[in-house]
Scaffold this active site. Structure first.
Site, PDB file in Angstrom:
ATOM      1  N   ASN A 122       0.800  -1.238   0.000  1.00 40.37           N
ATOM      2  CA  ASN A 122       0.000   0.000   0.000  1.00 40.37           C
ATOM      3  C   ASN A 122       0.826   1.279   0.000  1.00 40.37           C
ATOM      4  OD1 ASN A 122      -2.424  -1.439   0.093  1.00 40.37           O
ATOM      5  ND2 ASN A 122      -2.234  -1.697   2.312  1.00 40.37           N
ATOM      6  N   GLN A 329      13.478   1.258 -33.602  1.00 37.40           N
ATOM      7  CA  GLN A 329      13.061   1.905 -34.852  1.00 37.40           C
ATOM      8  C   GLN A 329      14.140   1.752 -35.931  1.00 37.40           C
ATOM      9  OE1 GLN A 329      10.038   2.928 -34.650  1.00 37.40           O
ATOM     10  NE2 GLN A 329       9.790   3.792 -36.690  1.00 37.40           N
ATOM     11  N   HIS A 331      16.218  -0.566 -36.235  1.00 38.39           N
ATOM     12  CA  HIS A 331      16.273  -1.964 -36.678  1.00 38.39           C
ATOM     13  C   HIS A 331      15.022  -2.388 -37.460  1.00 38.39           C
ATOM     14  CE1 HIS A 331      19.662  -2.181 -33.910  1.00 38.39           C
ATOM     15  NE2 HIS A 331      19.950  -3.389 -34.380  1.00 38.39           N
ATOM     16  N   GLY A 332      14.043  -1.499 -37.613  1.00 43.74           N
ATOM     17  CA  GLY A 332      12.815  -1.884 -38.317  1.00 43.74           C
ATOM     18  C   GLY A 332      12.156  -3.062 -37.607  1.00 43.74           C
ATOM     19  N   GLU A 356      13.653   2.253  -7.539  1.00 43.37           N
ATOM     20  CA  GLU A 356      14.363   3.327  -6.787  1.00 43.37           C
ATOM     21  C   GLU A 356      13.677   4.683  -6.943  1.00 43.37           C
ATOM     22  OE1 GLU A 356      16.694   3.038  -4.613  1.00 43.37           O
ATOM     23  OE2 GLU A 356      17.228   0.945  -4.955  1.00 43.37           O
ATOM     24  N   GLU A 360       8.370  10.539 -11.714  1.00 39.23           N
ATOM     25  CA  GLU A 360       7.527  11.637 -11.207  1.00 39.23           C
ATOM     26  C   GLU A 360       8.045  12.105  -9.847  1.00 39.23           C
ATOM     27  OE1 GLU A 360       6.398   8.816 -12.474  1.00 39.23           O
ATOM     28  OE2 GLU A 360       5.326   9.470 -14.257  1.00 39.23           O
TER      29      GLU A 360
HETATM   30  C1  LIG Z   1      12.886  -3.503 -11.010  1.00 39.25           C
HETATM   31  C2  LIG Z   1      12.398  -2.971  -9.682  1.00 39.25           C
HETATM   32  C3  LIG Z   1      13.174  -3.149  -8.556  1.00 39.25           C
HETATM   33  C4  LIG Z   1      12.742  -2.667  -7.317  1.00 39.25           C
HETATM   34  N1  LIG Z   1      13.519  -2.906  -6.213  1.00 39.25           N
HETATM   35  C5  LIG Z   1      13.102  -2.452  -5.003  1.00 39.25           C
HETATM   36  C6  LIG Z   1      13.888  -2.723  -3.829  1.00 39.25           C
HETATM   37  O1  LIG Z   1      14.952  -3.353  -3.895  1.00 39.25           O
HETATM   38  N2  LIG Z   1      13.433  -2.266  -2.631  1.00 39.25           N
HETATM   39  C7  LIG Z   1      12.274  -1.555  -2.517  1.00 39.25           C
HETATM   40  O2  LIG Z   1      11.930  -1.163  -1.409  1.00 39.25           O
HETATM   41  N3  LIG Z   1      11.488  -1.306  -3.617  1.00 39.25           N
HETATM   42  C8  LIG Z   1      11.882  -1.736  -4.839  1.00 39.25           C
HETATM   43  N4  LIG Z   1      11.103  -1.499  -5.959  1.00 39.25           N
HETATM   44  C9  LIG Z   1       9.834  -0.815  -5.798  1.00 39.25           C
HETATM   45  C10 LIG Z   1       9.880   0.644  -6.276  1.00 39.25           C
HETATM   46  O3  LIG Z   1      10.739   1.404  -5.454  1.00 39.25           O
HETATM   47  C11 LIG Z   1       8.432   1.185  -6.274  1.00 39.25           C
HETATM   48  O4  LIG Z   1       7.727   0.437  -7.259  1.00 39.25           O
HETATM   49  C12 LIG Z   1       8.367   2.659  -6.571  1.00 39.25           C
HETATM   50  O5  LIG Z   1       8.879   3.414  -5.489  1.00 39.25           O
HETATM   51  C13 LIG Z   1       6.936   3.122  -6.863  1.00 39.25           C
HETATM   52  O6  LIG Z   1       6.018   2.630  -5.935  1.00 39.25           O
HETATM   53  P1  LIG Z   1       4.677   1.919  -6.455  1.00 39.25           P
HETATM   54  O7  LIG Z   1       5.043   0.893  -7.456  1.00 39.25           O
HETATM   55  O8  LIG Z   1       3.923   1.496  -5.251  1.00 39.25           O
HETATM   56  O9  LIG Z   1       3.869   3.053  -7.228  1.00 39.25           O
HETATM   57  P2  LIG Z   1       2.931   4.177  -6.566  1.00 39.25           P
HETATM   58  O10 LIG Z   1       3.643   4.892  -5.485  1.00 39.25           O
HETATM   59  O11 LIG Z   1       1.609   3.592  -6.262  1.00 39.25           O
HETATM   60  O12 LIG Z   1       2.783   5.178  -7.812  1.00 39.25           O
HETATM   61  C14 LIG Z   1       1.909   4.913  -8.916  1.00 39.25           C
HETATM   62  C15 LIG Z   1       2.038   6.075  -9.898  1.00 39.25           C
HETATM   63  O13 LIG Z   1       1.635   7.311  -9.241  1.00 39.25           O
HETATM   64  C16 LIG Z   1       2.679   8.259  -9.356  1.00 39.25           C
HETATM   65  N5  LIG Z   1       2.726   9.093  -8.159  1.00 39.25           N
HETATM   66  C17 LIG Z   1       2.722   8.720  -6.859  1.00 39.25           C
HETATM   67  N6  LIG Z   1       2.788   9.783  -6.060  1.00 39.25           N
HETATM   68  C18 LIG Z   1       2.847  10.869  -6.865  1.00 39.25           C
HETATM   69  C19 LIG Z   1       2.916  12.272  -6.655  1.00 39.25           C
HETATM   70  N7  LIG Z   1       3.005  12.795  -5.414  1.00 39.25           N
HETATM   71  N8  LIG Z   1       2.949  13.084  -7.741  1.00 39.25           N
HETATM   72  C20 LIG Z   1       2.904  12.581  -8.994  1.00 39.25           C
HETATM   73  N9  LIG Z   1       2.820  11.279  -9.258  1.00 39.25           N
HETATM   74  C21 LIG Z   1       2.781  10.434  -8.212  1.00 39.25           C
HETATM   75  C22 LIG Z   1       3.966   7.435  -9.499  1.00 39.25           C
HETATM   76  O14 LIG Z   1       4.994   8.195 -10.090  1.00 39.25           O
HETATM   77  C23 LIG Z   1       3.471   6.294 -10.384  1.00 39.25           C
HETATM   78  O15 LIG Z   1       3.454   6.719 -11.720  1.00 39.25           O
HETATM   79  C24 LIG Z   1      11.517  -1.971  -7.210  1.00 39.25           C
HETATM   80  C25 LIG Z   1      10.728  -1.780  -8.359  1.00 39.25           C
HETATM   81  C26 LIG Z   1      11.165  -2.274  -9.581  1.00 39.25           C
HETATM   82  C27 LIG Z   1      10.296  -2.067 -10.808  1.00 39.25           C
END
Ligand SMILES: Cc1cc2nc3c(=O)[nH]c(=O)nc-3n(C[C@H](O)[C@H](O)[C@H](O)COP(=O)(O)OP(=O)(O)OC[C@H]3O[C@@H](n4cnc5c(N)ncnc54)[C@H](O)[C@@H]3O)c2cc1C
Length: 377
Positions: A122, A329, A331-332, A356, A360
């Site tokens: 969450n 693009q 590489h078509g 990380e 945004e």
């Molecule tokens: C390959 C990968 C590796 C990862 N490794 C780790 C790890 O090792 N440890 C760890 O703790 N986490 C890890 N994560 C999780 C990652 O840090 C989170 O997915 C990320 O911080 C975003 O959280 P969420 O996915 O819950 O998106 P949400 O926070 O739910 O956001 C959803 C969308 O809303 C936008 N948004 C949210 N708040 C705002 C705002 N105030 N203004 C504008 N836009 C907003 C976001 O930019 C996004 O587009 C990893 C994720 C990936 C994909």
């Protein structure tokens, strides 16, 4: 072929690049959809050291240049090692002495794997609202909660877990080092679009009992938050380095293709619209590298680096999406085929604008620093 750095490449980097090309690239091309077998890791780390991959990050910029080389041929492996290194750094900088001696060297050698867990089902971007709790019972903290999308978690031996610690009225955010063998936690693999050999997982803590001394920092100290921010800035820059390596691989493949592929009786690389793409790709790669190195130099010198790290992370990861897309693009239709590496580079790059901290959120961090007004409440 390889696109040289703006600065003169030193001999060690060239040797590393050649070694990685020979020993690691075939694995990067093979483990595109599966996890890398865990028992291969210690041997691979020794191979990397043998080719000059640094054993520590005492020189952050030099380490980033080496990591870019690894990410160019096997970004998932660089991701796995970088996260383990982040976990080891928490332990060496602030963990109990016994763990420093026992855990950190094995993590750095790839004999054991670490992860750093903040994101929850969450609470992602708004991680200050996280719910995972650690309550002191005698000489142990008892952790309850769930973390999600945690890199390396499913294969981890250690987790640095950000928890709410303390009383209901004044819980503070603190990192706790959890040694899986002593304090078991459950994990579940979470498959994703790209970087498939870079494991991401859910972690479930159910009455997980951890020695009191594994909770980092004295209670109520601002230093705990400062440590977390500093570590975050480092891993943001290093995630950006992975994007840089992926983008370089896409550019290099595009240069080869644009020279060879002929249409209308000429190599497509002679068409100005293709040259415009090559210009954009090469320039944005260089710009990203400079931003990343500047941020890492600030971190190394203990200067304030939140703006620099967020600029580097947002710019470089979005750059890699643009560059890998343009590479497709060029590489078509071949760019869309799994017979070529471009669609993989695109999928890999796409994952990194979210890991990380999303683009945004980094834009808001930069704008807050420039404007003096915060979008966060
Ligand atoms: C390959 C990968 C590796 C990862 N490794 C780790 C790890 O090792 N440890 C760890 O703790 N986490 C890890 N994560 C999780 C990652 O840090 C989170 O997915 C990320 O911080 C975003 O959280 P969420 O996915 O819950 O998106 P949400 O926070 O739910 O956001 C959803 C969308 O809303 C936008 N948004 C949210 N708040 C705002 C705002 N105030 N203004 C504008 N836009 C907003 C976001 O930019 C996004 O587009 C990893 C994720 C990936 C994909």
């Amino acid at each position: 072929m390889s696109i040289e750095l703006a600065t003169a490449p030193d001999k060690r980097l060239t040797t590393l690049r050649e070694g990685l090309e020979q020993d690691i690239k075939p694995l990067g091309d093979r483990y595109t959809d599966d996890h890398l077998p865990l028992d291969m890791l210690p041997g691979l780390v020794q191979t990397l050291y043998g080719h000059g991959y640094p054993t520590d990050s005492s020189d952050e910029v030099a380490s980033a240049m080496a990591s870019e080389e690894l990410a160019r041929v096997f970004p998932s492996l660089e991701g796995c090692l970088m996260i383990s290194q982040a976990c080891a750094h928490y332990i060496t900088d602030a963990g109990p002495p016994e763990l420093r001696d026992r855990a950190a060297p094995r993590l750095l050698a790839g004999e054991q794997i670490g992860c750093v867990a903040s994101t929850e089902p969450n609470h992602g971007s708004n991680n200050a609202a996280m719910e995972t709790r650690a309550v002191l019972r005698g000489d142990e903290y008892v952790i309850n909660g769930r973390k999600r999308w945690i890199s390396n978690a499913d294969i981890s031996d250690y987790a640095v877990v950000l928890c709410r610690v303390g009383t209901d009225s004044r819980p503070e955010l603190r990192p706790i080092i959890v040694e899986r063998e002593r304090s078991p936690y459950r994990t579940r693999d979470l498959p994703k679009l790209g970087l498939k050999a870079f494991v991401t997982s859910e972690i479930i803590f159910e009455n997980c009992r951890v020695p009191r001394e594994n909770c980092i920092g004295p209670a109520g100290s601002l230093k705990n938050l400062q440590l977390i921010f500093k570590k975050l800035q480092w891993s943001r820059c290093r995630m950006a380095v992975i994007s840089l390596g992926i983008a370089r691989a896409a550019l290099e493949a595009s240069v080869i293709y644009a020279r060879k592929r002929r249409q209308f009786g000429r190599p497509i690389g002679e068409f100005q619209l293709i040259q415009d793409k090559i210009y954009m790709m090469a320039t944005e790669i260089e710009a990203s590298r400079l931003l990343i190195h500047r941020a890492l130099a600030a971190i190394q010198e203990d200067r304030r680096s939140d703006r620099e790290a967020s600029m580097a992370k947002a710019y470089a990861t979005e750059m890699a999406v643009r560059v890998t897309s343009e590479a497709i693009q060029i590489h078509g239709a071949n760019g869309l085929s799994p017979d070529y590496p471009l669609e993989r580079h695109f999928r890999d790059a796409r994952a990194l604008t979210i890991a990380e901290g999303t683009t945004e959120i980094h834009k808001l961090v930069v704008a807050r620093s420039v404007l003096g007004l915060s979008a966060f409440r």
